[in-house]
Design an enzyme around this catalytic site. Sequence first.
Site, PDB file in Angstrom:
ATOM      1  CG  HIS A  53      27.031  63.767 -57.028  1.00 26.78           C
ATOM      2  ND1 HIS A  53      27.250  64.364 -58.245  1.00 26.78           N
ATOM      3  CD2 HIS A  53      27.853  64.392 -56.152  1.00 26.78           C
ATOM      4  CE1 HIS A  53      28.159  65.322 -58.097  1.00 26.78           C
ATOM      5  NE2 HIS A  53      28.551  65.360 -56.844  1.00 26.78           N
ATOM      6  CG  ASP A  70      24.116  65.105 -60.368  1.00 24.92           C
ATOM      7  OD1 ASP A  70      24.556  64.410 -59.430  1.00 24.92           O
ATOM      8  OD2 ASP A  70      23.719  66.275 -60.197  1.00 24.92           O
ATOM      9  CG  ASP A 110      31.650  67.600 -57.994  1.00 24.83           C
ATOM     10  OD1 ASP A 110      31.054  66.665 -57.455  1.00 24.83           O
ATOM     11  OD2 ASP A 110      31.326  68.792 -57.838  1.00 24.83           O
ATOM     12  CD  GLU A 151      25.703  66.943 -54.621  1.00 25.28           C
ATOM     13  OE1 GLU A 151      26.052  67.469 -53.551  1.00 25.28           O
ATOM     14  OE2 GLU A 151      26.094  67.366 -55.736  1.00 25.28           O
ATOM     15  CD  GLU A 152      27.155  69.144 -58.477  1.00 27.32           C
ATOM     16  OE1 GLU A 152      26.962  70.149 -57.773  1.00 27.32           O
ATOM     17  OE2 GLU A 152      28.237  68.526 -58.529  1.00 27.32           O
ATOM     18  CG  ASP A 193      30.313  65.119 -53.753  1.00 28.25           C
ATOM     19  OD1 ASP A 193      31.056  65.588 -54.635  1.00 28.25           O
ATOM     20  OD2 ASP A 193      29.114  65.450 -53.630  1.00 28.25           O
ATOM     21  CG  HIS A 216      30.537  73.143 -59.161  1.00 32.80           C
ATOM     22  ND1 HIS A 216      29.483  73.448 -58.333  1.00 32.80           N
ATOM     23  CD2 HIS A 216      30.674  71.801 -59.092  1.00 32.80           C
ATOM     24  CE1 HIS A 216      29.025  72.342 -57.760  1.00 32.80           C
ATOM     25  NE2 HIS A 216      29.746  71.333 -58.205  1.00 32.80           N
TER      26      HIS A 216
END
Length: 368
Positions: free
Chosen positions: A76, A78, A106, A139-140, A163, A344
């Site tokens: 992804h 984003d 990520d 995706e997040e 991922d 994150h």
Amino acid sequence: MTTINRDRLVDHFIQLVKVDSESRNEKQIGELLAEQLGELGFSVHKLPVPEEVSNGFNLYAKLDGAIEDSIVLSCHMDTVTPGIGIEPIIEDGVIRSKGNTILGGDDKSGIAAIMEAVRCIQAENLQHKTIELAFTVHEEGGLFGSQHFDMSYIRSDKAIVLDTGGPIGTIVNAAPGQQKIVAVIKGRPAHAGLAPEEGISAIQVAADAINQMKLLRIDEETTANIGIVQGGNATNIVMPELKIVAEARSLNGDKLDAQVTHMIDTFQSVAEKHGAEVEINSTRAYNAFVIADDHPHITAVKSAFEAIGANPYTKGTGGGSDANNFNAKGLTTVNISTGMAKVHTTEEFIAIDDMVKVTEFVKHYLTH
Ligand SMILES: [Zn+2]
């Protein structure tokens, strides 16, 4: 026998994480990657997604190969917040952010690994499988890009998402499906001091329902949680309305259905008992997947890891990724680790050795 160009890999990764791309704002990174993939000889397609999903597009890119096999590689584009103005720092072979943002490994570590593997293959003039790339937006927080991915472009029947974290060799072959349940309990307001018996307390209805509900760890494969509760304005009013947001997850679709039915039934029967009403909105966020350990796709991924000296192992996870949506759309998809760590958070980091290793894996997989 590594032929990965370590500096080129790191430089590209640094370039990518410096492009702001928090979820919904992937246009700039999408345009940059489309251009770079074009320069590598891919045929590139920008696939539209609904406006509320992103200001950009999903990317599909294809490079035909002489080896009679094909694979979809997916990442992804984003990042989570805070992801604006990322300033990566390299220290003792580890890349991290300055500490005020996430790093964005990520999932840009996956993108950098794939593209470096292709550059090596081309520099060494190696034969390779047909490579299909699926780079997604947003995706997040919901897997929206993969949910809206135009699958009519995809030719292969299998995919590898890059991922997840953990040691290089980690292969996620099972992930739960998730249901979101929003319940609004409607009681009846009354003056709490003068005439409380005329009211129906929404919070008491909710408490009664939740007390009768199976929650948290349901069994080995299934979990459920009430995460948000909102209601009430004043102590002198019997609470007229309460909103509850809950989720249920399971690796097993039937068990997920059963848990969701149990939660909804409990809200409804308890509300009825108290003379209250309940409005329920129950939606499937994404579906579960389980791929057997002896599936040929897993066997092939494992042997590529073994060939580069990594220890492959399969595992289930409690979280969702684009692999959930691709599996639901009929593409057999595993999710492998790029070595990303503490994602994150502003402490996110990745070791350059791990980035090189996962690049070696991609290169080996594509050329054997
Ligand atoms: Zn991710």
